[in-house]
Design an enzyme around this catalytic site. Structure first.
Site, short mmCIF file in Angstrom:
data_model
loop_
_atom_site.label_atom_id
_atom_site.label_comp_id
_atom_site.label_asym_id
_atom_site.label_seq_id
_atom_site.Cartn_x
_atom_site.Cartn_y
_atom_site.Cartn_z
N CYS A 19 55.55 -13.77 -17.32
CA CYS A 19 54.08 -13.84 -17.29
C CYS A 19 53.63 -14.72 -18.45
O CYS A 19 54.42 -15.53 -18.95
CB CYS A 19 53.46 -12.43 -17.34
SG CYS A 19 53.85 -11.49 -18.83
N ASN A 22 54.14 -11.88 -22.06
CA ASN A 22 55.32 -10.99 -22.07
C ASN A 22 55.04 -9.66 -22.77
O ASN A 22 55.93 -9.08 -23.39
CB ASN A 22 56.55 -11.70 -22.69
CG ASN A 22 57.87 -10.98 -22.45
OD1 ASN A 22 58.78 -11.08 -23.26
ND2 ASN A 22 57.99 -10.26 -21.37
N CYS A 24 52.41 -7.50 -21.03
CA CYS A 24 51.78 -6.65 -20.00
C CYS A 24 52.57 -6.68 -18.69
O CYS A 24 53.33 -5.75 -18.38
CB CYS A 24 50.33 -7.08 -19.74
SG CYS A 24 49.26 -6.93 -21.19
N ARG A 25 52.40 -7.74 -17.90
CA ARG A 25 52.95 -7.74 -16.55
C ARG A 25 54.47 -7.86 -16.47
O ARG A 25 55.12 -7.08 -15.77
CB ARG A 25 52.31 -8.88 -15.74
CG ARG A 25 50.82 -8.68 -15.49
CD ARG A 25 50.15 -9.95 -15.03
NE ARG A 25 50.11 -10.95 -16.09
CZ ARG A 25 49.66 -12.20 -15.95
NH1 ARG A 25 49.20 -12.58 -14.77
NH2 ARG A 25 49.63 -13.03 -16.97
N SER A 26 55.04 -8.84 -17.17
CA SER A 26 56.49 -9.03 -17.01
C SER A 26 57.35 -7.91 -17.61
O SER A 26 58.36 -7.53 -17.01
CB SER A 26 56.94 -10.42 -17.49
OG SER A 26 56.69 -10.61 -18.85
N ASP A 137 46.02 -10.90 -14.24
CA ASP A 137 46.15 -10.73 -15.69
C ASP A 137 45.21 -9.61 -16.14
O ASP A 137 43.99 -9.75 -16.04
CB ASP A 137 45.78 -12.06 -16.36
CG ASP A 137 45.89 -12.01 -17.87
OD1 ASP A 137 46.06 -10.90 -18.43
OD2 ASP A 137 45.81 -13.08 -18.49
P1 4NP Z 1 50.61 -10.79 -19.83
O1 4NP Z 1 49.12 -10.50 -20.35
O2 4NP Z 1 50.72 -12.28 -19.58
O3 4NP Z 1 50.71 -9.99 -18.58
O4 4NP Z 1 51.53 -10.31 -20.95
C1 4NP Z 1 48.51 -11.22 -21.37
C2 4NP Z 1 48.81 -10.96 -22.69
C3 4NP Z 1 48.16 -11.66 -23.69
C4 4NP Z 1 47.22 -12.62 -23.37
C5 4NP Z 1 46.93 -12.90 -22.04
C6 4NP Z 1 47.57 -12.20 -21.04
N1 4NP Z 1 46.54 -13.33 -24.39
O5 4NP Z 1 45.67 -14.15 -24.08
O6 4NP Z 1 46.84 -13.09 -25.58
#
Ligand code: 4NP
Length: 169
Positions: A19, A22, A24-26, A137
């Site tokens: 993602c 790294n 939340c989703r992945s 997201d």
């Molecule tokens: P992820 O979520 O890609 O599922 O880990 C996010 C984590 C951090 C951010 C965006 C999405 N950020 O903008 O910091």
């Protein structure tokens, strides 16, 4: 990898979930998949990891809100420490699962010789109960968004495990 047909493939079969951050989703996909793999008794046959296309959160544990959703909905603890996707991952993994279209395109851009494009897929391709094409997201939204990510990823991971077992790629 084929478990019951005896065809020759790489063992263990290696999956990488990707993602943006790294956190939340992945990592959720990695931990849910590991949960299903353990339940299926396939821990020696399939290995999972996760990474982010960005370096924003390198070294951080999974997001607290994501961990709460995984604990509530599935009773699992999210383990891991964020790392950034690197070009060597193309060689090191058999299948790379992108959470959304932007991640997908950013991964493909790093494959300058275009020899690994066939290894990169969108996670939602493997859903059977949900129709969303991307894992949304959840980072800037409320707890509901995190809970929905878990539901979507359970569906996708179940479909993915079925495919990996039957090697229908
Ligand atoms: P992820 O979520 O890609 O599922 O880990 C996010 C984590 C951090 C951010 C965006 C999405 N950020 O903008 O910091």
């Amino acid at each position: 990898m084929t478990i019951d047909k005896g065809q020759k493939t790489s063992m263990p079969y290696k999956l990488l979930f990707v993602c943006l951050g790294n956190i939340c989703r992945s990592p959720s996909a990695e931990n849910i998949m590991n949960h299903l793999i353990e339940q299926a008794g396939l821990s020696d046959a399939i290995i999972c990891d996760s990474a982010g296309t960005s370096s924003y959160h390198v070294g951080s544990p999974p997001d607290r809100r994501m961990s709460a959703a995984a604990a509530t909905k599935l009773g699992i603890k999210l383990r891991g420490q964020a790392r950034q996707f690197q070009k060597s991952d193309f060689q090191d993994f058999d299948l790379i699962l992108a959470m959304d279209q932007e991640n997908y395109e950013n991964i493909l851009t790093l494959d300058r010789t275009e020899q690994y494009q066939h290894k990169v897929r969108l996670m939602c391709e493997f859903c059977s109960r949900h129709t969303l094409k991307e894992v949304p997201d959840p980072y800037y939204g409320g707890q509901d968004g995190f809970n929905q990510v878990i539901d979507l990823l359970i569906d996708a991971c179940e479909g993915l495990l079925t495919k990996v077992k039957s090697e229908e790629f």
